[in-house]
Design a protein around this motif. Structure first.
Motif, PDB file in Angstrom:
ATOM      1  N   LYS A 127      22.633  53.811  28.465  1.00  0.00           N
ATOM      2  CA  LYS A 127      24.363  53.463  27.521  1.00  0.00           C
ATOM      3  C   LYS A 127      24.580  54.588  27.242  1.00  0.00           C
ATOM      4  CE  LYS A 127      26.601  49.854  24.882  1.00  0.00           C
ATOM      5  NZ  LYS A 127      26.206  49.440  24.355  1.00  0.00           N
ATOM      6  N   LEU A 128      23.570  54.768  26.170  1.00  0.00           N
ATOM      7  CA  LEU A 128      23.575  55.747  25.205  1.00  0.00           C
ATOM      8  C   LEU A 128      23.320  57.479  26.054  1.00  0.00           C
ATOM      9  CD1 LEU A 128      20.888  55.769  22.182  1.00  0.00           C
ATOM     10  CD2 LEU A 128      23.288  55.338  22.469  1.00  0.00           C
ATOM     11  N   TYR A 129      22.918  57.634  27.391  1.00  0.00           N
ATOM     12  CA  TYR A 129      23.072  59.010  28.647  1.00  0.00           C
ATOM     13  C   TYR A 129      24.288  58.597  28.897  1.00  0.00           C
ATOM     14  CZ  TYR A 129      22.154  62.871  31.450  1.00  0.00           C
ATOM     15  OH  TYR A 129      21.479  64.123  32.183  1.00  0.00           O
ATOM     16  N   ASN A 158      19.147  53.259  26.675  1.00  0.00           N
ATOM     17  CA  ASN A 158      19.046  54.710  27.095  1.00  0.00           C
ATOM     18  C   ASN A 158      19.870  54.757  27.854  1.00  0.00           C
ATOM     19  OD1 ASN A 158      16.862  54.414  25.060  1.00  0.00           O
ATOM     20  ND2 ASN A 158      15.349  55.374  26.291  1.00  0.00           N
ATOM     21  N   ASN A 178      27.037  58.156  27.140  1.00  0.00           N
ATOM     22  CA  ASN A 178      28.157  58.070  26.359  1.00  0.00           C
ATOM     23  C   ASN A 178      28.185  59.872  26.571  1.00  0.00           C
ATOM     24  OD1 ASN A 178      28.584  55.328  26.404  1.00  0.00           O
ATOM     25  ND2 ASN A 178      27.148  54.981  24.561  1.00  0.00           N
ATOM     26  N   PHE A 233      17.741  55.093  17.027  1.00  0.00           N
ATOM     27  CA  PHE A 233      17.967  56.434  17.184  1.00  0.00           C
ATOM     28  C   PHE A 233      17.736  56.991  16.268  1.00  0.00           C
ATOM     29  CE2 PHE A 233      20.849  60.144  17.564  1.00  0.00           C
ATOM     30  CZ  PHE A 233      20.155  60.813  18.796  1.00  0.00           C
ATOM     31  N   ILE A 265      17.948  61.871  23.471  1.00  0.00           N
ATOM     32  CA  ILE A 265      18.164  60.532  24.251  1.00  0.00           C
ATOM     33  C   ILE A 265      16.805  60.674  25.481  1.00  0.00           C
ATOM     34  CG2 ILE A 265      19.476  59.536  26.288  1.00  0.00           C
ATOM     35  CD1 ILE A 265      22.085  60.662  24.186  1.00  0.00           C
ATOM     36  N   GLN A 277      13.991  59.474  23.930  1.00  0.00           N
ATOM     37  CA  GLN A 277      13.551  58.526  22.864  1.00  0.00           C
ATOM     38  C   GLN A 277      12.833  57.012  22.377  1.00  0.00           C
ATOM     39  OE1 GLN A 277      15.655  57.471  19.678  1.00  0.00           O
ATOM     40  NE2 GLN A 277      16.200  59.081  20.457  1.00  0.00           N
ATOM     41  N   ILE A 313      28.933  59.015  20.855  1.00  0.00           N
ATOM     42  CA  ILE A 313      28.407  57.828  21.174  1.00  0.00           C
ATOM     43  C   ILE A 313      27.920  56.405  20.382  1.00  0.00           C
ATOM     44  CG2 ILE A 313      25.515  57.790  22.122  1.00  0.00           C
ATOM     45  CD1 ILE A 313      26.170  61.072  22.296  1.00  0.00           C
ATOM     46  N   PHE A 314      28.581  56.832  19.616  1.00  0.00           N
ATOM     47  CA  PHE A 314      28.004  55.112  18.713  1.00  0.00           C
ATOM     48  C   PHE A 314      29.308  54.704  18.387  1.00  0.00           C
ATOM     49  CE2 PHE A 314      23.954  57.604  18.509  1.00  0.00           C
ATOM     50  CZ  PHE A 314      22.767  56.553  18.743  1.00  0.00           C
ATOM     51  N   THR A 349      18.116  54.761  11.729  1.00  0.00           N
ATOM     52  CA  THR A 349      18.618  55.689  12.282  1.00  0.00           C
ATOM     53  C   THR A 349      17.817  57.309  10.866  1.00  0.00           C
ATOM     54  OG1 THR A 349      19.900  57.389  13.707  1.00  0.00           O
ATOM     55  CG2 THR A 349      21.017  56.867  11.582  1.00  0.00           C
TER      56      THR A 349
END
Length: 343
Positions: A99-101, A97, A103, A142, A123, A126, A338-339, A261
């Motif tokens: 890491k995604l935030y 989480n 990004n 995700f 996010i 999540q 992000i991904f 996802t």
């Protein structure tokens, strides 16, 4: 001509002056306690907006548990996971989480926060989304909230890309048949991957694997690879994007599992479709047809099997991941950032 408008302007200014004077008088007549309450509410609202913009996503151990595997033997939902370090779904991701935030914040600094509300919401929450989803749909990496959900999509969901793929059915089939001849010479030819199944054999030949082009394989299917460039909604440069030829030998059953996802829909173009072959998504069975596309949401629990006789040969589809039609263009750009593979 300007002289004609002077009376109107005078009236407008007099009205504005009267309005301002009345507003000031009303403000003076208000109770001081009420004014203090309104001021406190405004300050709380400003603080809330600031807090939401800076808040880090909540840490949910269950999210990382999904990535690491529910059992020590590597089996989740009856599906054998590869645990390869490059695999977005199977490899362990501590602090996913956060890491995604990070990004998302980096993307917003470079571009804009505009249109990012749903991604930001997803996010931040999540872990709650993944844990509270009904068992029929549980994307494992995700979940983007507020997307319409259905196991299967109509052809019109991505009409242009469906028509392009079906028009080029013979091209893709010819390149597959050229590849498949190599199976007569050895058990697993170069470029093919064998996947774990409870029974039978399931082979895949990737042109794009989790957002990364496989150059050697693309050179062996040049026309099919070029075709991907003409698709408007093909997911590229994103770990959730794949394109491959998928082969099920007779007697093969793929165990029930969830995709990573819900931001994508998976498209299967039937190349060879023997009898007694089925795809079951969210408990709803469908059959493939040669030269026709079948669209489904693989974040739903799904399985596939080939119970036809050996003499009918394998079931073969060309699989490509397309964007969910309700993911906006700005969201697609941000999710690609992000991904992005290796990010």
């Amino acid at each position: 001509m300007p002289l004609v408008w002077l009376p109107d302007w005078s009236c407008s200014l007099d009205g504005l002056r009267d309005f301002i004077a009345a507003s000031i008088q009303s403000f003076r007549d208000c109770d001081s306690g009420a004014l203090l309450a309104v001021g406190c509410l405004l300050l709380l609202f400003v603080w809330y907006c600031y807090h939401v913009g800076r808040e880090q996503p909540r840490a949910y151990p269950a999210v990382n548990a999904l990535m690491q595997g529910a059992e020590a033997n590597g089996v989740q939902n009856g599906f054998v996971y590869c645990h390869a370090p490059e695999c977005a779904r199977c490899s362990p991701h501590d602090g996913l989480n956060q890491k995604l935030y990070h990004n998302l914040q980096e993307y917003a600094k470079r571009y804009s926060w505009s249109g990012m509300g749903r991604i930001h919401k997803g996010i931040r929450e999540q872990g709650r989304y993944l844990n509270s989803r009904p068992s029929i749909q549980k994307p494992e990496v995700f979940f983007l909230p507020d997307l319409p959900t259905t196991p299967y999509f109509s052809r019109d969901a991505q009409k242009h890309d469906v028509e392009v793929l079906e028009r080029n059915f013979q091209t893709i089939l010819c390149e597959f048949e050229s590849l498949y001849k190599a199976f007569s010479n050895c058990s697993l030819p170069q470029g093919w991957k064998m996947n774990s199944t409870p029974s039978g054999e399931w082979f895949t030949f990737y042109l794009v694997n989790q957002g990364m082009c496989v150059p050697r394989n693309c050179r062996r299917c040049p026309r099919t690879y070029r075709l991907l460039g003409s698709l408007r909604t093909c997911i590229g440069n994103n770990v959730f994007g794949n394109a491959c030829i998928s082969v099920l030998s007779p007697g093969t059953v793929i165990a029930e599992h969830y995709g990573p996802t819900n931001i994508r829909i998976r498209c299967h173009l039937g190349l060879k479709t023997p009898s007694n072959c089925e795809l079951v998504v969210g408990g709803e069975p469908q059959c493939w047809a040669e030269g026709r596309c079948l669209l489904f949401d693989d974040s739903f629990l799904h399985t596939a099997f080939h119970e036809g006789p050996p003499e009918e040969g394998p079931r073969v589809v060309f699989m490509v991941d397309l964007w969910h039609p309700n993911v906006a263009a700005a969201e697609r750009q941000a999710l690609d950032f992000i991904f992005a593979p290796g990010r």
